[in-house]
Enzyme design. Structure first.
Site, short mmCIF file in Angstrom:
data_model
loop_
_atom_site.label_atom_id
_atom_site.label_comp_id
_atom_site.label_asym_id
_atom_site.label_seq_id
_atom_site.Cartn_x
_atom_site.Cartn_y
_atom_site.Cartn_z
N LEU A 1 0.84 -1.20 0.00
CA LEU A 1 0.00 0.00 0.00
C LEU A 1 0.87 1.25 0.00
CD1 LEU A 1 -2.88 -0.93 2.47
CD2 LEU A 1 -3.12 -0.36 0.06
N CYS B 1 -3.19 -9.29 4.99
CA CYS B 1 -3.04 -7.96 5.60
C CYS B 1 -3.69 -7.93 6.97
CB CYS B 1 -3.65 -6.89 4.70
SG CYS B 1 -3.44 -5.22 5.35
N LYS C 1 -2.70 -14.86 -1.46
CA LYS C 1 -1.55 -14.51 -0.63
C LYS C 1 -2.00 -14.55 0.83
CE LYS C 1 2.24 -11.20 -0.07
NZ LYS C 1 2.18 -10.91 1.37
N ASN D 1 7.35 -15.24 1.08
CA ASN D 1 7.46 -13.80 1.28
C ASN D 1 7.83 -13.57 2.74
OD1 ASN D 1 5.06 -11.23 1.85
ND2 ASN D 1 7.03 -10.90 0.89
N GLY E 1 9.50 -7.67 -0.79
CA GLY E 1 8.73 -6.46 -0.53
C GLY E 1 9.61 -5.25 -0.34
#
Length: 328
Positions: free
Chosen positions: A19, A99, A138, A210, A232
Site C-alpha cells: 500500500l 493484511c 496470498k 514472502n 517487498g
C-alpha cells in the site's frame, strides 16, 4: 511488453503488493530494470473498484506481467472485480488473505479470513467462474493463537479444492490484536521451514515465499525448496537490486543497466506524466533509493526530497539531483 512465457515462469521472482508504494509509477520504474519480474498492484478493495470515483485499475502496458491484488470477502463483489480486471488486461487476480490492519479486519478481509477457509474458497471459486486468468491467494502461516501446521494445511486443503494452485505464503503469522501492520511485518518470527514443509506436502501447488527476503543468497536458498520468492521492502528501498534479477534468477544474458541509464529511461515517462498534469514527486518518491549504497547517494535522495514537490518541478530537478551525486 507482452507476456511471452507461462505465468509460473515469472513467479520465480515477484514484488509484493505494498500500500502506498507499488503504484503504477513504481511498477513502471521496476519494469525498466527487470523484464521478468511479476509485478503486483497495491491492494485494491472491491468497494473502491465498484463504487469509487477514481480509476483504481489504471496501469502502463509496459508493466506486464501484472497481477491485481484484491481486498474483499464478498464472493459476488470479488467476481465482479475479477471480471473487470480480466477485461482490463490483468494477467492474474490475487486475493489478500494476509493484511493484518484494523481497517482491513473491519471490512472482513485480509488475514482475518484465514479463520474462514470455506469463505475464502467460495470467493476464489466465484472469481474463477468468471475469468480465464489465474486466481491466486496470498496468506500468512497463521493468525493469533491459530498458528499450528494443521491450521495452515486445513486452509490450503479447503482453498486448493477449488482448483486454486498458486499460494504466496508470508512466513510469519499475523497478530490481529495488539500489533500494528508495521509491527506485524517485523515482530512475529519468520518460519521458513514451515513453508518448505508445505511445498513438500503439496508438491503439485505453486508456492512462493514472502517475508524478510533481502539478498540473492536468500533467494537462492528459498528457490532450492520453493517455486518462487516475493520481495517487498527491499525491492522498494533498494530498487537497484532489480537490475540483476533477470540475469541471476532467470539466467538471461544481457547487460546490467547502470543507475544512470535507469534515470535516463525514466525521463520520457516523467515528461509524459507532467504533460498530463501530474506532479514530479508522484514518480520521484519511488526513485529516492536508486543510488542507495553509492557515494553521494544521500545527496540524490535529499535533493529529490527537497525539490521534487515544488510547483513547476520538472526533469531538470532529476538531472540536478543526479549531478549532485558527483559533488565533493
Amino acid at each position: 511488453m507482452s507476456v511471452k512465457q507461462p505465468l509460473n515462469h515469472y513467479r520465480r521472482f515477484s514484488i509484493a503488493p505494498m500500500l502506498e508504494w507499488t503504484d503504477r509509477h513504481y511498477r513502471y520504474f521496476a519494469r525498466l530494470m527487470s523484464s521478468q519480474t511479476l509485478l503486483y498492484t497495491e491492494m485494491v478493495t472491491t468497494g473502491a473498484i465498484l463504487f469509487g470515483k477514481g480509476d483504481y485499475l489504471s496501469y502502463n502496458e509496459e508493466e506486464h506481467p501484472l497481477a491485481l491484488q484484491l481486498g474483499g470477502s464478498d464472493p459476488l463483489a470479488l467476481a465482479q472485480c475479477a471480471k473487470i480486471a480480466a477485461e482490463r488486461g490483468y494477467d492474474e487476480v490475487n486475493l489478500n488473505v494476509g493484511c493484518p490492519s484494523d481497517r482491513v479486519q473491519n471490512g472482513r478481509f485480509g488475514a482475518c479470513l484465514m479463520a474462514e477457509p470455506q469463505l475464502v474458497a467460495d470467493c476464489v471459486k466465484a472469481m474463477q467462474d468468471v475469468v480465464d486468468i489465474p486466481v491466486t491467494v496470498k496468506t500468512r502461516i497463521g493468525i493469533d493463537e491459530q498458528d499450528s501446521y494443521p491450521f495452515l494445511t486445513d486452509f490450503i486443503d479447503t482453498v486448493s479444492a477449488t482448483g486454486c494452485d498458486t499460494f504466496i505464503i508470508h512466513a510469519r503469522k499475523a497478530w490481529l490484536n495488539g500489533l500494528s501492520p508495521k509491527e506485524n511485518r517485523e515482530i512475529p518470527p519468520l518460519d521458513y521451514p514451515r513453508v518448505y514443509q508445505l511445498k513438500q506436502d503439496y508438491s503439485a501447488l505453486n508456492i512462493s515465499i514472502n517475508g524478510g527476503v533481502k539478498t540473492f543468497d536468500d533467494m537462492a536458498t528459498h528457490l532450492e525448496h520453493l517455486d518462487g520468492v516475493m520481495v517487498g521492502r527491499e525491492a522498494y528501498q533498494n530498487p537497484y537490486m532489480l537490475a540483476e534479477v533477470d540475469q541471476r534468477l532467470y539466467g538471461m544474458e544481457k547487460a546490467v543497466l547502470s543507475r544512470d541509464a535507469v534515470v535516463d529511461l525514466m525521463l520520457p515517462y516523467i515528461e509524459r506524466h507532467l504533460q498530463q498534469g501530474g506532479r514530479l514527486n508522484h514518480i520521484t518518491r519511488h526513485m529516492t533509493g536508486l543510488y542507495q549504497g553509492v557515494a553521494g547517494g544521500r545527496r540524490w535522495r535529499r535533493y529529490l526530497s527537497e525539490n521534487a514537490h515544488k510547483a513547476g518541478a520538472d526533469c531538470e530537478v532529476v538531472l540536478a539531483a543526479r549531478a549532485s551525486i558527483q559533488q565533493a
